[in-house]
Design an enzyme around this catalytic site. Structure first.
Site, PDB file in Angstrom:
ATOM      1  N   CYS A 130     -56.973 112.186 -15.806  1.00 50.86           N
ATOM      2  CA  CYS A 130     -57.226 113.037 -16.954  1.00 50.86           C
ATOM      3  C   CYS A 130     -56.097 114.046 -17.119  1.00 50.86           C
ATOM      4  O   CYS A 130     -55.239 114.193 -16.257  1.00 50.86           O
ATOM      5  CB  CYS A 130     -58.546 113.777 -16.773  1.00 50.86           C
ATOM      6  SG  CYS A 130     -59.935 112.692 -16.392  1.00 50.86           S
ATOM      7  N   ARG A 173     -52.730 110.424 -20.663  1.00 49.20           N
ATOM      8  CA  ARG A 173     -53.445 110.477 -19.393  1.00 49.20           C
ATOM      9  C   ARG A 173     -54.922 110.163 -19.545  1.00 49.20           C
ATOM     10  O   ARG A 173     -55.643 110.041 -18.541  1.00 49.20           O
ATOM     11  CB  ARG A 173     -53.283 111.863 -18.751  1.00 49.20           C
ATOM     12  CG  ARG A 173     -51.858 112.226 -18.404  1.00 49.20           C
ATOM     13  CD  ARG A 173     -51.813 113.576 -17.719  1.00 49.20           C
ATOM     14  NE  ARG A 173     -52.490 113.534 -16.432  1.00 49.20           N
ATOM     15  CZ  ARG A 173     -51.921 113.194 -15.283  1.00 49.20           C
ATOM     16  NH1 ARG A 173     -50.657 112.835 -15.264  1.00 49.20           N
ATOM     17  NH2 ARG A 173     -52.593 113.192 -14.162  1.00 49.20           N
ATOM     18  N   TRP A 224     -60.099 110.534 -18.983  1.00 51.14           N
ATOM     19  CA  TRP A 224     -60.149 109.099 -18.704  1.00 51.14           C
ATOM     20  C   TRP A 224     -61.351 108.902 -17.795  1.00 51.14           C
ATOM     21  O   TRP A 224     -61.360 109.364 -16.658  1.00 51.14           O
ATOM     22  CB  TRP A 224     -58.868 108.638 -18.033  1.00 51.14           C
ATOM     23  CG  TRP A 224     -58.772 107.147 -17.870  1.00 51.14           C
ATOM     24  CD1 TRP A 224     -58.376 106.238 -18.799  1.00 51.14           C
ATOM     25  CD2 TRP A 224     -59.075 106.397 -16.679  1.00 51.14           C
ATOM     26  NE1 TRP A 224     -58.413 104.967 -18.275  1.00 51.14           N
ATOM     27  CE2 TRP A 224     -58.837 105.027 -16.984  1.00 51.14           C
ATOM     28  CE3 TRP A 224     -59.535 106.724 -15.410  1.00 51.14           C
ATOM     29  CZ2 TRP A 224     -59.030 104.013 -16.061  1.00 51.14           C
ATOM     30  CZ3 TRP A 224     -59.734 105.715 -14.477  1.00 51.14           C
ATOM     31  CH2 TRP A 224     -59.480 104.378 -14.809  1.00 51.14           C
ATOM     32  N   ASN A 259     -59.377 116.852 -12.864  1.00 52.73           N
ATOM     33  CA  ASN A 259     -58.735 115.542 -12.810  1.00 52.73           C
ATOM     34  C   ASN A 259     -58.872 115.036 -11.389  1.00 52.73           C
ATOM     35  O   ASN A 259     -58.390 115.685 -10.454  1.00 52.73           O
ATOM     36  CB  ASN A 259     -57.253 115.652 -13.199  1.00 52.73           C
ATOM     37  CG  ASN A 259     -56.504 114.340 -13.013  1.00 52.73           C
ATOM     38  OD1 ASN A 259     -57.089 113.264 -13.086  1.00 52.73           O
ATOM     39  ND2 ASN A 259     -55.206 114.430 -12.762  1.00 52.73           N
ATOM     40  N   GLY A 260     -59.532 113.890 -11.214  1.00 48.73           N
ATOM     41  CA  GLY A 260     -59.696 113.352  -9.868  1.00 48.73           C
ATOM     42  C   GLY A 260     -61.064 112.737  -9.678  1.00 48.73           C
ATOM     43  O   GLY A 260     -61.784 112.455 -10.637  1.00 48.73           O
ATOM     44  N   GLU A 298     -43.464  91.316 -15.695  1.00 48.56           N
ATOM     45  CA  GLU A 298     -43.470  92.538 -16.497  1.00 48.56           C
ATOM     46  C   GLU A 298     -43.701  92.227 -17.970  1.00 48.56           C
ATOM     47  O   GLU A 298     -44.418  92.956 -18.663  1.00 48.56           O
ATOM     48  CB  GLU A 298     -42.161  93.305 -16.298  1.00 48.56           C
ATOM     49  CG  GLU A 298     -42.002  94.558 -17.151  1.00 48.56           C
ATOM     50  CD  GLU A 298     -43.034  95.635 -16.868  1.00 48.56           C
ATOM     51  OE1 GLU A 298     -43.114  96.580 -17.689  1.00 48.56           O
ATOM     52  OE2 GLU A 298     -43.767  95.546 -15.856  1.00 48.56           O
ATOM     53  N   LYS A 323     -46.806  93.733 -20.144  1.00 51.20           N
ATOM     54  CA  LYS A 323     -46.653  94.473 -21.395  1.00 51.20           C
ATOM     55  C   LYS A 323     -47.554  93.897 -22.480  1.00 51.20           C
ATOM     56  O   LYS A 323     -48.201  94.627 -23.218  1.00 51.20           O
ATOM     57  CB  LYS A 323     -45.193  94.444 -21.864  1.00 51.20           C
ATOM     58  CG  LYS A 323     -44.278  95.344 -21.090  1.00 51.20           C
ATOM     59  CD  LYS A 323     -44.518  96.790 -21.413  1.00 51.20           C
ATOM     60  CE  LYS A 323     -44.662  97.730 -20.265  1.00 51.20           C
ATOM     61  NZ  LYS A 323     -45.195  97.486 -19.027  1.00 51.20           N
ATOM     62  N   GLU A 366     -51.277  94.613 -21.691  1.00 52.87           N
ATOM     63  CA  GLU A 366     -51.587  96.044 -21.770  1.00 52.87           C
ATOM     64  C   GLU A 366     -51.848  96.506 -23.199  1.00 52.87           C
ATOM     65  O   GLU A 366     -52.798  97.252 -23.450  1.00 52.87           O
ATOM     66  CB  GLU A 366     -50.414  96.871 -21.218  1.00 52.87           C
ATOM     67  CG  GLU A 366     -50.362  97.019 -19.724  1.00 52.87           C
ATOM     68  CD  GLU A 366     -49.202  97.887 -19.303  1.00 52.87           C
ATOM     69  OE1 GLU A 366     -49.408  98.786 -18.468  1.00 52.87           O
ATOM     70  OE2 GLU A 366     -48.071  97.691 -19.802  1.00 52.87           O
ATOM     71  N   HIS A 404     -47.510  73.012  -9.783  1.00 54.41           N
ATOM     72  CA  HIS A 404     -48.553  73.237  -8.781  1.00 54.41           C
ATOM     73  C   HIS A 404     -49.815  73.830  -9.393  1.00 54.41           C
ATOM     74  O   HIS A 404     -50.559  74.542  -8.716  1.00 54.41           O
ATOM     75  CB  HIS A 404     -48.016  74.147  -7.668  1.00 54.41           C
ATOM     76  CG  HIS A 404     -46.869  73.553  -6.920  1.00 54.41           C
ATOM     77  ND1 HIS A 404     -47.036  72.682  -5.867  1.00 54.41           N
ATOM     78  CD2 HIS A 404     -45.526  73.668  -7.103  1.00 54.41           C
ATOM     79  CE1 HIS A 404     -45.850  72.298  -5.416  1.00 54.41           C
ATOM     80  NE2 HIS A 404     -44.919  72.884  -6.157  1.00 54.41           N
ATOM     81  N   LYS A 415     -51.645 106.790 -18.220  1.00 56.91           N
ATOM     82  CA  LYS A 415     -50.223 106.708 -17.867  1.00 56.91           C
ATOM     83  C   LYS A 415     -49.994 106.819 -16.365  1.00 56.91           C
ATOM     84  O   LYS A 415     -49.237 106.055 -15.790  1.00 56.91           O
ATOM     85  CB  LYS A 415     -49.474 107.822 -18.595  1.00 56.91           C
ATOM     86  CG  LYS A 415     -47.965 107.832 -18.358  1.00 56.91           C
ATOM     87  CD  LYS A 415     -47.306 106.647 -19.020  1.00 56.91           C
ATOM     88  CE  LYS A 415     -45.800 106.683 -18.882  1.00 56.91           C
ATOM     89  NZ  LYS A 415     -45.193 105.445 -19.390  1.00 56.91           N
TER      90      LYS A 415
END
Length: 618
Positions: free
Chosen positions: A2, A27, A75, A101-102, A483, A487, A490, A506, A613
């Site tokens: 957060c 955040r 968040w 935050n936590g 990556e 992207k 996300e 395979h 983030k």
């Protein structure tokens, strides 16, 4: 994950706090809230579910005002993202409010005990426990009550607390997630990250774990949780506040993609001798002699930084000939890793506050390993606790999906690999000079790629309805496939996988049909025989995909455009360069592809659902 903002001074607090929350929405954006005390010490709280604009509308309808207060953008971890669960949270009396935050790991035990003592809870969150604990210990002095409360908490937390019964005071505390204190002219700020207050002051310091700060109109008083006075070094942040604005771009992510030439230049600035080919890393605080004595390297990181680490493994092993392992920060310490003083541990984190990466670094230090942090935020916990540091200079990155920080990390890893090769004498002066010249050309080549942004408009019209994607690469290009897939998933919510091209037989070949787009990295270094062999084998992979009716989007170097274009459905070209630097170029088309597909699908590019983030909790 957060965001917290607090202000105390001689201006109106509400616009400053809201502006800070806007800059911290990356955040968390499930809900938001603000608490302000006016000149009569009346405490007003406004909260809203959803994005910050909902809180702004609530304040427009029912205004609040005052010279100090705290705000929060959430968040969700404990409790649904509703207005009821939004921060700030009050105690029973309504005189004390907390933003957090936590995660409070022992909140259920604390809640049950507090309920037995008569406290009434109204939310599903762990944070409300903190407000009631502060109330329980409050005897007229807010910071003393917070000190006693935090000693009962198990978990991680960054706090901002105010109380109408002890006015003109903001108390902030840290144990895990980041807290930065800003020093202005007769005004003081607290925030979770630098961009929140950068437009008001560049003079800041970061709290360490176990620090408690008291902000008043007269200044900032800093102690530990036991009340002992401590001192933290004041830093002047060089980021330009304008860098955190959109600058005419539709989204922060697009702006940050286009900032990559500058970010790569700034990361190499002052570290690269163009004539000599020498690398200068004086800021690392680890002696060259020590680098020569390491037997192996461990790189620990999470998410996008983990993909950079995988590419860094290829760079380091090729140029410095040191065995290198790459680990997820979230898994590392749970397998009792074998680490010793003969190992160098490199940790990579954009924010420098990633909880899992910090925990891994601490474990390695405890086992005797030297630690080197690669990070974008000066003064972050990761950089303060590391033996050495290699700062990237990407500037503030607001978009949740990393872009310019990734290419800056790749640049820093390449520079580090060259440095290690030079101090360990595995890299000749001639090769060094050639590599440096190629590195210096990279920003210009990035600008060439970015100048072709218009090609994606037509491409995404045919792809944006796809439900699945595969991304393929070989060697150092496999991490870039990972990556690229990350992207896309996300920001567009399309399922995507990155895969080593040689592993297609395979299992993944079973997925290929006429509806599956396959993005293939088929680039090569024109001066490398090994690269040519890899290129030929990747061409064979394209043929396999086409034989099964798959849709091929190929990323190739310009000299190979004709050959690759004959077999691919869609072709994106990049300038050629040396093998180890190709990843910096080839990720940009994948970023742009993901961006344009997400926009076409109507997704919120800068604030994708369920993500934040900086992951400052496990």
């Amino acid at each position: 994950m957060c965001g917290i903002v607090g202000y105390i001074g001689n201006r109106k607090a509400v616009p400053i706090i809201l502006d800070g929350l806007r800059r911290l929405e990356y955040r968390g954006y499930d809900s938001a809230g603000i608490a302000v005390l006016n000149g009569d010490n009346h405490l007003s709280v406004r909260r809203a579910s959803g994005k910050l604009r909902n809180l702004e509308e609530a304040i427009r309808i029912n205004p609040v005002d005052g010279p100090y207060g705290i705000g929060h953008t959430r968040w969700a971890t404990h409790g649904r993202p509703t207005e009821e669960n939004a921060h700030p949270h009050r105690d029973c009396t309504g005189n004390i409010v907390v933003v957090h935050n936590g995660i409070v790991e022992n909140y259920l035990q604390l809640k049950q005990q507090l309920q037995l003592e008569g406290h009434k809870f109204v939310t599903e969150t762990d944070t409300e426990v903190i407000a009631h604990l502060v109330e329980k210990h409050f005897e007229g002095n807010l910071e003393e009550a917070v000190r006693k409360a935090v000693k009962e908490l198990t978990g991680v937390f960054a706090l901002g607390v105010i109380a109408s019964s002890d006015p003109n005071k903001i108390v902030a505390a840290r144990s895990g997630p980041p807290v930065v204190i800003g020093i202005g002219d007769g005004e003081y700020f607290v925030a979770s990250d630098v961009p929140a207050i950068l437009s008001h002051t560049r003079d800041m310091f970061f709290l360490d774990d176990g620090d408690l700060a008291v902000l008043t109109p007269e200044g900032v008083h800093l102690t530990d949780f036991n009340g002992r006075r401590v001192h933290r070094h004041l830093q002047h942040i060089l980021w330009d506040p304008i860098m955190a604005e959109k600058g005419g771009y539709k989204h922060f992510m697009l702006k940050e993609i286009f900032e990559q030439p500058r970010a790569v230049r700034d990361t190499m600035l002052g570290r690269v001798g163009q004539e000599s080919g020498r690398i200068f890393l004086d800021e690392m605080d680890i002696a060259p002699k020590t680098f020569r004595e390491f037997d192996s390297i461990k790189i620990v990181s999470c998410g996008t930084s983990w993909h950079a680490a995988l590419a860094g493994k290829f760079m380091i092993e090729k140029l410095a000939r040191i065995p290198t392992e790459v680990d997820y920060g979230s898994e590392f310490r749970y397998r009792d890793p074998i680490v010793s003083a003969k190992d160098l541990t490199i940790t990579i984190s954009q924010s420098g506050e990633t909880a899992d990466t910090l925990a891994a670094q601490r474990e390695c230090k405890q086992k005797g390993s030297k630690t080197l942090a690669i990070c974008n935020v000066v003064g972050s916990m990761l950089t303060r606790e590391a033996d050495g540091r290699l700062m990237t200079h990407a500037g503030p990155e607001i978009g949740v999906a990393a872009s310019k920080t990734f290419t800056s990390q790749l640049t820093a890893l390449f520079i580090l690999a060259m440095y290690l090769g030079q101090v360990r004498e595995t890299l000749s002066p001639e090769t060094s000079a050639t590599l440096v010249q190629e590195l210096v050309r990279i920003p210009g080549k990035l600008e060439t790629i970015l100048g072709r942004d218009s090609i994606y408009d037509d491409l995404v019209k045919k792809l944006f309805r796809s439900q699945d994607f595969l991304f393929l690469g070989r060697g150092i290009h496999f991490p870039i496939a990972l990556e690229g897939a990350l992207k896309l998933k996300e920001i567009s919510y399309i399922h995507a996988e990155g895969y080593p091209a040689g592993e297609m037989k395979h299992g993944p070949n079973a997925l290929i049909d006429e509806n599956l787009p396959v993005v293939v990295l088929v680039t090569r270094d024109p001066d490398s025989a090994d690269s040519h062999t890899r290129y030929e084998k990747t061409l064979s992979n394209i043929q396999e995909v086409k034989a099964r009716s798959g849709i091929v989007i190929a990323v190739a170097c310009e000299p190979d455009a004709e050959e690759v274009g004959k077999i691919a459905d869609y072709l994106i070209t990049i300038p050629p360069t040396t093998e180890l630097l190709l990843p910096i170029l080839e990720i940009v088309p994948l970023q742009l592809l993901a961006y344009h597909i997400a926009v076409r699908r109507g997704c919120d590019v800068d604030q994708p659902r369920n993500l934040a983030k900086s992951v400052t909790v496990e």
